[in-house]
Scaffold this motif. Structure first.
Motif, PDB file in Angstrom:
ATOM      1  N   PHE B 154      -9.778  12.703  40.547  1.00  0.00           N
ATOM      2  CA  PHE B 154     -11.039  13.224  40.177  1.00  0.00           C
ATOM      3  C   PHE B 154     -11.495  12.134  41.102  1.00  0.00           C
ATOM      4  CE2 PHE B 154      -9.479  13.590  36.345  1.00  0.00           C
ATOM      5  CZ  PHE B 154      -9.438  14.813  36.052  1.00  0.00           C
ATOM      6  N   GLU B 155     -13.196  12.631  42.607  1.00  0.00           N
ATOM      7  CA  GLU B 155     -13.915  12.099  43.172  1.00  0.00           C
ATOM      8  C   GLU B 155     -14.548  11.470  42.624  1.00  0.00           C
ATOM      9  OE1 GLU B 155     -15.246  13.944  46.922  1.00  0.00           O
ATOM     10  OE2 GLU B 155     -13.216  14.677  46.666  1.00  0.00           O
ATOM     11  N   ASP B 156     -14.885  10.651  42.451  1.00  0.00           N
ATOM     12  CA  ASP B 156     -15.850   8.937  42.727  1.00  0.00           C
ATOM     13  C   ASP B 156     -15.770   8.947  41.500  1.00  0.00           C
ATOM     14  OD1 ASP B 156     -17.590   9.600  44.875  1.00  0.00           O
ATOM     15  OD2 ASP B 156     -17.907  11.262  43.787  1.00  0.00           O
ATOM     16  N   SER B 157     -14.629   8.870  40.517  1.00  0.00           N
ATOM     17  CA  SER B 157     -13.667   8.097  38.962  1.00  0.00           C
ATOM     18  C   SER B 157     -12.975   7.431  40.080  1.00  0.00           C
ATOM     19  CB  SER B 157     -13.589   9.818  38.702  1.00  0.00           C
ATOM     20  OG  SER B 157     -12.610   9.018  37.183  1.00  0.00           O
ATOM     21  N   PHE B 158     -13.608   5.531  39.608  1.00  0.00           N
ATOM     22  CA  PHE B 158     -12.751   5.160  40.144  1.00  0.00           C
ATOM     23  C   PHE B 158     -12.877   3.652  38.563  1.00  0.00           C
ATOM     24  CE2 PHE B 158     -14.969   5.898  43.557  1.00  0.00           C
ATOM     25  CZ  PHE B 158     -14.242   6.423  44.533  1.00  0.00           C
ATOM     26  N   PRO B 159     -11.587   3.898  38.408  1.00  0.00           N
ATOM     27  CA  PRO B 159     -11.260   2.945  36.953  1.00  0.00           C
ATOM     28  C   PRO B 159     -11.393   1.551  36.932  1.00  0.00           C
ATOM     29  CG  PRO B 159      -9.009   4.341  37.830  1.00  0.00           C
ATOM     30  CD  PRO B 159     -10.452   4.162  38.936  1.00  0.00           C
ATOM     31  N   LEU B 160     -12.149   0.996  37.165  1.00  0.00           N
ATOM     32  CA  LEU B 160     -11.937  -0.578  36.828  1.00  0.00           C
ATOM     33  C   LEU B 160     -13.358  -0.655  36.931  1.00  0.00           C
ATOM     34  CD1 LEU B 160      -9.716  -2.899  38.105  1.00  0.00           C
ATOM     35  CD2 LEU B 160      -9.877  -2.096  36.496  1.00  0.00           C
ATOM     36  N   ARG B 161     -13.768   0.616  37.926  1.00  0.00           N
ATOM     37  CA  ARG B 161     -15.518   0.710  37.420  1.00  0.00           C
ATOM     38  C   ARG B 161     -15.760   0.299  36.118  1.00  0.00           C
ATOM     39  NH1 ARG B 161     -19.666   3.084  42.133  1.00  0.00           N
ATOM     40  NH2 ARG B 161     -18.138   2.621  43.773  1.00  0.00           N
ATOM     41  N   LYS B 162     -17.012  -0.490  35.516  1.00  0.00           N
ATOM     42  CA  LYS B 162     -17.496  -1.191  33.776  1.00  0.00           C
ATOM     43  C   LYS B 162     -17.676  -0.187  33.347  1.00  0.00           C
ATOM     44  CE  LYS B 162     -16.557  -4.945  34.171  1.00  0.00           C
ATOM     45  NZ  LYS B 162     -15.381  -6.004  33.423  1.00  0.00           N
ATOM     46  N   ASP B 163     -18.518   1.286  33.966  1.00  0.00           N
ATOM     47  CA  ASP B 163     -19.289   2.482  33.623  1.00  0.00           C
ATOM     48  C   ASP B 163     -18.032   3.413  33.459  1.00  0.00           C
ATOM     49  OD1 ASP B 163     -19.664   2.600  36.208  1.00  0.00           O
ATOM     50  OD2 ASP B 163     -21.507   3.087  36.372  1.00  0.00           O
ATOM     51  N   PHE B 164     -16.757   3.578  33.865  1.00  0.00           N
ATOM     52  CA  PHE B 164     -15.900   4.168  33.653  1.00  0.00           C
ATOM     53  C   PHE B 164     -15.455   5.235  32.828  1.00  0.00           C
ATOM     54  CE2 PHE B 164     -11.130   4.984  33.669  1.00  0.00           C
ATOM     55  CZ  PHE B 164     -11.199   5.907  34.264  1.00  0.00           C
ATOM     56  N   LYS B 165     -15.460   6.641  32.518  1.00  0.00           N
ATOM     57  CA  LYS B 165     -15.675   7.444  31.135  1.00  0.00           C
ATOM     58  C   LYS B 165     -13.565   7.913  31.989  1.00  0.00           C
ATOM     59  CE  LYS B 165     -19.080   5.897  28.823  1.00  0.00           C
ATOM     60  NZ  LYS B 165     -19.245   5.894  29.270  1.00  0.00           N
ATOM     61  N   VAL B 166     -13.063   7.920  30.519  1.00  0.00           N
ATOM     62  CA  VAL B 166     -12.227   8.050  30.730  1.00  0.00           C
ATOM     63  C   VAL B 166     -12.514  10.422  30.645  1.00  0.00           C
ATOM     64  CG1 VAL B 166      -9.394   8.670  29.761  1.00  0.00           C
ATOM     65  CG2 VAL B 166     -11.091   6.670  29.610  1.00  0.00           C
ATOM     66  N   PRO B 167     -11.249  10.280  31.193  1.00  0.00           N
ATOM     67  CA  PRO B 167     -11.600  12.125  31.502  1.00  0.00           C
ATOM     68  C   PRO B 167     -10.725  12.876  30.289  1.00  0.00           C
ATOM     69  CG  PRO B 167     -10.935  11.140  33.761  1.00  0.00           C
ATOM     70  CD  PRO B 167     -11.025   9.894  32.970  1.00  0.00           C
ATOM     71  N   GLU B 168     -11.920  13.657  30.462  1.00  0.00           N
ATOM     72  CA  GLU B 168     -10.217  14.546  28.932  1.00  0.00           C
ATOM     73  C   GLU B 168      -9.156  15.461  29.604  1.00  0.00           C
ATOM     74  OE1 GLU B 168     -10.821  15.593  25.706  1.00  0.00           O
ATOM     75  OE2 GLU B 168     -12.042  13.474  26.026  1.00  0.00           O
TER      76      GLU B 168
END
Ligand code: SF4
Lengths: 371, 177, 162
Positions: B154-168
């Motif tokens: 997913f674009e704009d989904s960066f895992p190590l950012r602290k506000d990262f939400k795991v996609p379903e």
């Protein structure tokens, strides 16, 4: 009129018997010659860094095991050293000695796999079987002490999880005297074997300055003739008390920095590890191995970067603490991740079959490349 | 071999305002902060200067500083607004055997840092990783793609950012346990 | 199971059930697709190397799925890899068997909670015959898993399951 030619793209992996795990290489070839190699990683990305942020400091240790699963002790070692530096605690002498012995035994076990698979990829299956037999010996020594064969969770922050088993010293001594024969056997069987030399000498030559610019470390750098070993050059723990040499590539069979040199450095390194173990094993002082383990680990705010010499090279941990019980950020500088980058450079102009030989001589562990 | 203070002095004399600050209160290693868009100039100097000779980049790490405001977005999910993302560079000189740590910080919404790939080759994958994990854009990087996550993540989904939400779901596969 | 016990003592004829014969042939040469995923793969290698010797159970690694009967999923299945594993599975001719080795392949293992890139169990994409728990399972455990798989094959029937 010139013939119009096109290069061809060949995919190697992620399921390929010789990529040592799940690495995908996109080879651009012209006939049988490599024009370009593009590695694609991430098939084993297990989110170590996210886990480290979500766990308490001491809970991270088992995850470090699982990065470089062939050298779990070395990974533990680097991590606990980093946290101890941040906390500013001194561990007992006994712990230091045991840690060094364990790390060196692990180095031998890891090189056994590296050399064995390097040979097996090229077609020499017998050394692989011999080396796995001897690796099993080391694993059983480990197992006696910490109960696991591969992933030990043995070094804890400020100490060790258990004291060594009463048999440990005796069996380690037996092993060191026994393993010397294996190295002689290995030299006869593989190192100077005509076929093996033909396949590896003058293949994948890495000049020293390129190696440094690419950040290569460990046997890959030393194979290029650079005498650089963190155990001596940026010494940690108690390595400065032991007497050992740093083997470097000399180009005995071809050019300095070829695949054979990298292989040969590993073989000679196993000898040096034996030397360290022999010096250390008689000096283990008495004492408690858990006395310095802190109850609650809450390092002060700050950052730390420590590096240790793992079998594959410089393993660095960059840890930021924000004063809480969990690390704020843990970044791992994995040796194979950095070493793998050179692959493209090394393969250019060689044949497809040489990619295997070169990859084997770099010795990567995908768990660490992808973390 | 030079101490961090001396290196800071050399840099300050050479570059002046580009060198932002020198933090020496940290327990283990002093850090020099630098303008993110000038890091390549400073790096080149560090590598080529005869007194410094930092020929090897040990580590390059992206960090989410999480120093912005915590707010809820339109769907009621916690996100962080404002603040910075940082990149740390750990340098070492194999000739002179000294080390130094550099740091650059860029605003979270528009994190752009100059690439040092053409100075130290090993920065290539490290920078790709920092982009992949945190969304830091490295200007003038030859090949800035995702490296560990799938290319079609997913674009704009960066895992190590602290506000990262795991996609379903990803490609029909459920991700959470 | 008595196929081999009935020696060729009187004449060279063996009387056997087709089902038994097929199952016997199948179970004594389970060829696995030689590929490793993560830490468990090293234990799988150790199992097939000199000390534990997988070959004596008729298990030989093959390098292409088209010649294989079984996969040992040895390690963590990530999302990126899951798609490839599915494709490999589809390329294996029937009958095919899956051994899921290690906690990671069973259910996500140590990465079950925060693993944003880990598939929590390979059985979410392909059917599994035998689960071998452990992190990593000891070689003996993997051997036991193989014996269990052989047990399963032995009791198979040619009749269609209704
Ligand atoms: S189950 Fe354990 S040993 Fe096996 S792949 Fe997972 S983490 Fe590694």
């Amino acid at each position: 009129m010139a013939l119009k030619t096109e290069t061809m793209i060949l995919n190697m992996g992620p399921q390929h018997p010789s990529t040592h795990g799940v690495l995908r290489l996109e080879l651009e070839i012209e006939g049988e010659l490599i024009v370009n190699v593009k590695p694609h990683l991430g098939y084993l990305h297990r989110c170590f860094e996210k886990h480290a942020e979500a766990m308490q400091y001491n809970q991270v240790v088992p995850y470090t095991d699982r990065m470089d699963y062939l050298a779990a002790m070395g990974n533990n070692f680097g991590y606990v050293l980093a946290i101890e530096k941040l906390l500013g605690i001194q561990v007992p002498e006994r712990v230091e000695y045991i840690r060094v012995i364990m790390a060196e035994l692990q180095r031998i076990a890891s090189h056994c796999v590296a050399i064995g698979t390097n040979g097996a990829d090229i077609g020499a299956l017998t050394p692989f079987l011999y080396l796995f037999r001897d690796r099993e010996y080391i694993l059983s020594i480990f197992e006696e002490t910490c109960g696991a064969r591969m992933l030990y969770n043995y070094m804890w922050i400020g100490g060790l999880s258990h004291d060594i088993h009463p048999n440990f010293v005796r069996r380690t001594k037996e092993f060191t005297s026994y393993f010397k024969n294996t190295i002689v056997e290995l030299d006869n069987l593989l190192s100077y074997n005509k076929i093996f030399v033909e396949r590896t000498a003058n293949i994948g030559i890495l000049p020293a300055d390129t190696a440094i610019n690419y950040g290569a470390t460990g046997p890959v750098l030393r194979g290029s003739g650079v005498k650089f070993d963190l155990r001596k050059d940026d010494t940690y723990s108690i390595y400065n008390r032991f007497d050992f040499d740093i083997p470097v590539g000399k180009g005995l069979q071809g050019t300095v920095g070829d695949s054979w040199d990298r292989y040969y450095v590993r073989v000679r390194e196993m000898e040096q590890s034996l030397r360290i173990i022999e010096q250390a094993i008689d000096q283990i002082p008495e004492g408690d191995v858990q006395s310095a383990i802190p109850k609650k680990i809450k390092p002060p705010k700050g950052t730390v970067y420590t590096r240790v010499e793992n079998p594959r090279g410089e393993l660095g941990y960059f840890i930021i603490s924000d004063g809480n019980t969990n690390p704020f950020r843990v970044k791992v500088r994995a040796p194979s991740f950095v070493n793998l980058e050179i692959l493209g450079e090394l393969c250019k102009g060689h044949l497809v079959a040489d990619v295997i030989a070169i990859l084997g001589s770099i010795d990567i562990v995908l768990g660490e490349v992808d973390r | 071999m030079k101490k961090a203070e001396e290196i800071f002095e050399i840099l300050k004399n050479e570059f002046g305002d580009i060198i932002l600050s020198f933090d020496k209160d940290t327990p283990t290693e002093p850090i020099i902060s630098i303008e993110p868009l000038k890091i390549h100039i400073v790096s080149k100097f560090l590598r080529d200067n005869a007194e410094l000779q930092f020929d090897s980049l040990m580590c390059l790490s992206g960090v989410d500083d999480a120093n912005g405001k915590k707010v809820k977005d339109a769907d009621g999910i916690d996100i962080i607004e404002g603040g910075t993302l940082s990149v740390y560079y750990h340098l070492y000189s194999t000739v002179l055997r000294h080390k130094i740590t550099l740091k650059v910080s860029a605003p979270r919404e528009d994190a752009k840092v100059e690439s040092v790939e053409n100075i130290w080759k090993c920065a290539d994958w490290h920078e790709r990783e920092a982009y992949d994990m945190l969304g830091i854009i490295f200007l003038n990087h030859p090949d800035l793609r995702r490296i560990l996550m799938p290319y079609d993540w997913f674009e704009d989904s960066f895992p190590l950012r602290k506000d990262f939400k795991v996609p379903e779901f990803y490609q029909g596969m459920k991700i959470p346990y | 199971m008595g196929l081999l016990d009935k020696e060729f003592s009187d004449g060279n004829i063996v009387v056997a059930n087709v089902e038994d014969l097929l199952n016997w042939a199948r179970l004594s040469s389970v060829w696995q697709l030689g590929f490793g995923l993560a830490c468990c793969a090293i234990e799988m290698m150790a199992t097939s190397a000199s000390h534990y010797d997988f070959d004596r159970f008729g298990l030989i690694p093959r390098n292409t799925p088209r010649q294989a009967d079984a996969i040992i999923i040895s390690g963590t299945v990530t999302l990126k890899m899951a798609i490839r594993i599915k494709r490999l599975y589809e390329q294996i001719p029937d009958p095919k068997y899956i051994i899921s080795m290690g906690s990671c392949a069973n259910c996500g293992g140590p990465y079950w909670e925060h693993g944003y890139h880990v598939l929590k169990g390979v059985d979410r994409i392909i059917p599994v015959d035998v689960y071998v728990p452990g992190c990593p399972p000891r070689p003996e455990a993997l051997l036991e898993g193989l014996l269990k798989l052989q047990e399963k094959i032995r009791n198979e029937s040619l009749r269609k399951k209704s």
